[in-house]
Design an enzyme around this catalytic site. Structure first.
Site, short mmCIF file in Angstrom:
data_model
loop_
_atom_site.label_atom_id
_atom_site.label_comp_id
_atom_site.label_asym_id
_atom_site.label_seq_id
_atom_site.Cartn_x
_atom_site.Cartn_y
_atom_site.Cartn_z
CG ASP A 57 -11.86 3.62 6.20
OD1 ASP A 57 -11.42 4.49 6.97
OD2 ASP A 57 -11.56 3.58 5.00
CG HIS A 101 -1.72 1.28 1.30
ND1 HIS A 101 -2.89 1.45 0.58
CD2 HIS A 101 -1.52 2.46 1.95
CE1 HIS A 101 -3.38 2.65 0.81
NE2 HIS A 101 -2.57 3.29 1.63
CB SER A 158 -8.46 5.20 7.51
OG SER A 158 -8.90 5.26 6.19
NE ARG A 209 -10.13 10.56 9.23
CZ ARG A 209 -9.27 9.80 8.56
NH1 ARG A 209 -9.66 8.64 8.04
NH2 ARG A 209 -8.03 10.16 8.42
CE LYS A 226 -9.13 2.30 3.45
NZ LYS A 226 -9.32 3.69 3.05
N1 URA Z 1 -6.01 6.98 2.87
C1 URA Z 1 -6.97 6.29 3.54
O1 URA Z 1 -7.42 5.25 3.08
N2 URA Z 1 -7.39 6.78 4.70
C2 URA Z 1 -6.92 7.92 5.25
O2 URA Z 1 -7.35 8.30 6.32
C3 URA Z 1 -5.94 8.62 4.54
C4 URA Z 1 -5.49 8.12 3.34
#
Ligand code: URA
Length: 425
Positions: free
Chosen positions: A161, A82, A183, A168, A187
């Site tokens: 999320d 990621h 967050s 957010r 995932k």
């Molecule tokens: N990417 C995400 O998936 N979540 C965040 O809070 C910031 C970047």
């Protein structure tokens, strides 16, 4: 349990209990806790932080808000990467098939771009016929045939999320390390990978502009991975200038294919190989060396299979923008700065990115770089080429670039900083 008590507790700097965290995430996902209450709680977290225990529990509650994928039926170990996002960051495109060619399976759930950083799905959608949305069974089938799959995350993955991130975004509460870390990791853990490598970007084109904040984010995410039983390492990598020589969807696909063909810009190759080696080590695979797989055509073979398995034509010509404009070097000397944020905003304004989630993107739009920091340039030589279907955008892109380029006098000593700044495990 009631939302106001949870908000007051965090407002007054108390540590939330496991029961409070589990309840608030579940009730918010079901719509029982209102957006304004969750916004107040997110702001209290942004201001007062969360302990390591709270962050682990928060992440776990978000994972439990949806499905957790399971690839244990596959004969190969799974590994994923990621990136926290940067300009010209097309690394997933060559990396996923490369790691597959070396003997691990790569289930990669990706997103679309928002703002000045591009999204992997937008890039791949510039390939004629390619589909981002796959069902779970189809995803498994692509993994079986190609060893790697890059597709959109389904609605069932960490729905808490999905809702919280959107909230957010509009309440000034994105920039909290525990909230960003939970967050991202909710995932990635729900995605079911066995090992994970994080590419945490640092610099003007990244979320984290200082090495210290990037290190703290990386440390938090590595701990979250470990707590969930997913072996996680992080590389901290520079993002003050774009990666490679392109920023924009089809332009980046073209550059990725060059890397898979054994060529491509040195920084893209360096980072792709470093991340591939980390992903393979995390999965415990000691197969073919990634450098060999780029040279012998096996990574390209996996790319072609992966694209075709998702409806794409790997041989189809990529879209090209209708209009181009060259930006010339304003002076002779050494290029000491070609700012990632400036190039990212320029590419976005040319049509490569979107301002709102529902906006379309132009496949051919973007910025092509003809020199990188450290290069000697001559006044008037092409420094950048801007690409767009809508030439009225050139002026806005040039405005974005106006403060993004520095050229020092001939003879100025300048060494570009290293790309890989640190490693955490
Ligand atoms: N990417 C995400 O998936 N979540 C965040 O809070 C910031 C970047």
């Amino acid at each position: 349990m009631d939302a106001v008590a949870v908000i007051r507790a965090k407002r007054d700097r108390a540590e939330l209990t496991d029961a409070q965290i589990d309840w608030v995430i579940d009730a918010y996902t079901r719509g029982e806790v209102a957006d304004e209450q969750m916004a107040a709680l997110a702001m209290a977290i942004l201001l007062n932080g969360m302990t390591a225990r709270e962050t682990v529990r928060w992440t776990d509650a978000m994972i439990r808000s949806g499905e957790r994928m399971d690839f244990s039926a596959l004969p190969l170990p799974t590994t994923d990467k990621h990136s926290t996002g940067g300009v010209g960051d097309k690394i997933t495109l060559p990396l996923a098939p490369l790691v597959a060619a070396c003997g691990a399976a790569v289930p990669q759930l990706s997103g679309r771009g928002l703002g000045h950083t591009g999204g992997t799905l937008d890039k791949l959608e510039s390939i004629p016929g390619w589909r981002a949305r796959l069902g779970n069974a189809e995803m498994l089938e692509v993994l079986r045939t190609a060893g790697a799959v890059i597709c959109a995350a389904g609605d069932g993955l960490a729905p808490a999320d999905r809702k919280l991130y959107a909230l957010r975004d509009v309440t000034g509460t994105v920039e909290s390390i525990p909230l960003i870390a939970s967050s991202i990791m909710s995932k990635k853990i729900a995605e079911g990978t066995g090992a994970l490598v994080l590419d945490v970007k640092v610099g003007t084109g990244a979320f984290m502009t200082s090495l210290e904040s990037a290190r703290e984010l990386a440390r938090t995410m590595v701990e979250l991975g470990r707590s969930a039983g997913v072996g996680t390492v992080a590389l901290l990598t520079g993002m003050s200038t774009p990666l490679g020589l392109t920023a924009g969807n089809a332009l980046e696909v073209r550059e990725s294919v060059e890397v898979l063909a054994g060529g491509g810009p040195a920084d893209v190759v360096e980072l792709t190989l470093a991340l591939a080696r980390e992903m393979l080590a995390g999965a415990g695979v000691r197969g073919k060396d990634p450098e060999t797989a780029l040279k012998d055509g096996s990574a390209m073979d996996h790319w072609r299979r992966m694209i075709a398995a998702q409806g794409g034509d790997p041989d189809a010509p990529l879209p090209v923008a209708r209009e181009r404009q060259v930006v010339a070097a304003p002076a002779t000397g050494v290029l000491t700065r070609l700012d990632a944020y400036a190039v990212g905003v320029a590419a976005w304004r040319l049509g490569a990115g979107r301002a709102r989630k529902e906006d379309p993107v132009q496949a051919g739009a973007g910025v092509e770089l003809h020199a990188k920091p450290g290069a000697s340039v001559t006044a008037g030589q092409p420094l950048l080429t801007l690409h767009t279907d809508t030439p009225e955008r050139f002026g806005y892109a040039l405005d974005a670039l106006a403060d993004g380029i520095d050229i020092a006098p001939v003879g100025t000593g300048f060494t570009p900083p290293p790309l890989i700044l640190d490693r955490l495990d």
